[in-house]
Motif scaffolding. Structure first.
Motif, PDB file in Angstrom:
ATOM      1  N   TYR A  39     -29.992 -18.765  28.128  1.00  0.00           N
ATOM      2  CA  TYR A  39     -29.755 -20.465  27.852  1.00  0.00           C
ATOM      3  C   TYR A  39     -28.328 -20.807  27.198  1.00  0.00           C
ATOM      4  O   TYR A  39     -27.825 -20.067  26.253  1.00  0.00           O
ATOM      5  N   ARG A  40     -27.715 -22.105  27.631  1.00  0.00           N
ATOM      6  CA  ARG A  40     -26.343 -22.093  27.237  1.00  0.00           C
ATOM      7  C   ARG A  40     -26.149 -22.701  25.807  1.00  0.00           C
ATOM      8  O   ARG A  40     -25.185 -22.653  25.188  1.00  0.00           O
ATOM      9  N   TYR A  41     -27.270 -23.375  25.259  1.00  0.00           N
ATOM     10  CA  TYR A  41     -27.277 -23.839  23.845  1.00  0.00           C
ATOM     11  C   TYR A  41     -28.759 -24.103  23.284  1.00  0.00           C
ATOM     12  O   TYR A  41     -29.398 -24.781  23.899  1.00  0.00           O
ATOM     13  N   THR A  42     -29.068 -23.355  22.457  1.00  0.00           N
ATOM     14  CA  THR A  42     -30.498 -23.246  21.658  1.00  0.00           C
ATOM     15  C   THR A  42     -30.355 -22.575  20.368  1.00  0.00           C
ATOM     16  O   THR A  42     -29.349 -22.168  19.834  1.00  0.00           O
ATOM     17  N   THR A  43     -31.567 -22.275  19.963  1.00  0.00           N
ATOM     18  CA  THR A  43     -31.612 -21.579  18.598  1.00  0.00           C
ATOM     19  C   THR A  43     -32.429 -20.149  18.937  1.00  0.00           C
ATOM     20  O   THR A  43     -33.186 -20.011  19.726  1.00  0.00           O
ATOM     21  N   ASN A  44     -32.285 -19.398  17.669  1.00  0.00           N
ATOM     22  CA  ASN A  44     -32.992 -18.178  17.870  1.00  0.00           C
ATOM     23  C   ASN A  44     -34.471 -18.359  17.692  1.00  0.00           C
ATOM     24  O   ASN A  44     -35.400 -17.859  18.294  1.00  0.00           O
ATOM     25  N   ASN A  45     -35.121 -19.413  17.008  1.00  0.00           N
ATOM     26  CA  ASN A  45     -36.516 -19.705  17.091  1.00  0.00           C
ATOM     27  C   ASN A  45     -36.747 -20.031  18.323  1.00  0.00           C
ATOM     28  O   ASN A  45     -38.216 -19.804  18.655  1.00  0.00           O
ATOM     29  N   ARG A  46     -36.256 -21.026  18.946  1.00  0.00           N
ATOM     30  CA  ARG A  46     -36.724 -21.416  20.185  1.00  0.00           C
ATOM     31  C   ARG A  46     -36.762 -20.376  21.223  1.00  0.00           C
ATOM     32  O   ARG A  46     -37.706 -20.145  21.855  1.00  0.00           O
ATOM     33  N   MET A  47     -35.870 -19.427  21.104  1.00  0.00           N
ATOM     34  CA  MET A  47     -35.601 -18.128  21.930  1.00  0.00           C
ATOM     35  C   MET A  47     -36.935 -17.257  21.578  1.00  0.00           C
ATOM     36  O   MET A  47     -37.408 -16.624  22.752  1.00  0.00           O
ATOM     37  N   GLU A  48     -37.408 -17.132  20.417  1.00  0.00           N
ATOM     38  CA  GLU A  48     -38.310 -16.131  19.996  1.00  0.00           C
ATOM     39  C   GLU A  48     -39.744 -16.616  20.620  1.00  0.00           C
ATOM     40  O   GLU A  48     -40.434 -15.857  21.114  1.00  0.00           O
ATOM     41  N   LEU A  49     -40.015 -17.954  20.526  1.00  0.00           N
ATOM     42  CA  LEU A  49     -40.951 -18.573  21.264  1.00  0.00           C
ATOM     43  C   LEU A  49     -41.096 -18.729  22.653  1.00  0.00           C
ATOM     44  O   LEU A  49     -42.151 -18.697  23.404  1.00  0.00           O
ATOM     45  N   MET A  50     -39.738 -18.920  23.182  1.00  0.00           N
ATOM     46  CA  MET A  50     -39.673 -18.849  24.739  1.00  0.00           C
ATOM     47  C   MET A  50     -40.073 -17.494  25.495  1.00  0.00           C
ATOM     48  O   MET A  50     -40.804 -17.387  26.654  1.00  0.00           O
ATOM     49  N   ALA A  51     -39.625 -16.425  24.354  1.00  0.00           N
ATOM     50  CA  ALA A  51     -40.227 -15.196  24.974  1.00  0.00           C
ATOM     51  C   ALA A  51     -41.572 -14.839  25.135  1.00  0.00           C
ATOM     52  O   ALA A  51     -42.051 -14.420  26.308  1.00  0.00           O
ATOM     53  N   VAL A  52     -42.522 -15.479  24.151  1.00  0.00           N
ATOM     54  CA  VAL A  52     -43.716 -15.455  24.347  1.00  0.00           C
ATOM     55  C   VAL A  52     -44.535 -16.374  25.569  1.00  0.00           C
ATOM     56  O   VAL A  52     -45.233 -15.845  26.354  1.00  0.00           O
TER      57      VAL A  52
END
Length: 156
Positions: A39-52
């Motif tokens: 993703y071009r602009y996001t946060t670590n926590n959002r990506m941790e949750l998106m993985a799930v």
């Protein structure tokens, strides 16, 4: 084949916020599936949750027992310690972040029996390390998708 699925997940963000990505590995019997997205602009926590979320969205059926291994205390404790139920009950009052993703995860989670297990990141777990490689490669190499809700909330 058993109805138990094992999932490893990780998220990454360069700059936090900045370019990010997630990685997930699903194990079902002898089968293994790797997922990743940048993703071009996001946060670590959002990506941790998106993985799930991506791992759960990849499932073709419900009613599974799922163990999810994550190095994110944020994600693990939100589920295992009941934070998420409190956030939902109070409509994420007090500035709790990532409401869109948490509500989406919650709907997906209802279809299965989920247990989270915390693992130390960047340590000796080969599957967590592989998820980290998938996440960082997705963030660095793209293609980078738009985390629309986060970008709108951030005024970008």
């Amino acid at each position: 084949m058993s109805n138990e699925l094992v999932m490893y997940t990780d998220g990454a963000s360069r700059g936090n916020p900045g370019p990010g990505g997630y990685g997930a590995i699903l194990f079902w019997g002898d089968h293994r599936k790797e997922l990743s997205q940048g993703y071009r602009y996001t946060t670590n926590n959002r990506m941790e949750l998106m993985a799930v979320i991506a791992g759960l969205e990849a499932l073709k059926k419900g009613g599974l027992k799922i163990t999810i291994y994550s190095d994110s205390q944020y994600v693990v404790k939100a589920w295992e310690q009941g934070w998420l139920k409190n956030w939902i009950a109070t409509d994420f009052k007090g500035g709790k972040k990532n409401k869109d993703l948490w509500l989406h995860f919650y709907e997906l989670a209802k279809k299965n029996t989920i247990r989270f297990v915390w693992v130390r990141g960047h340590a000796d777990n080969p599957y967590n390390n592989r998820c980290d490689q998938l996440a960082t490669a997705a963030a660095d190499k793209g293609p980078l998708h738009v985390d629309k809700v986060f970008e709108e909330e951030s005024g970008r």
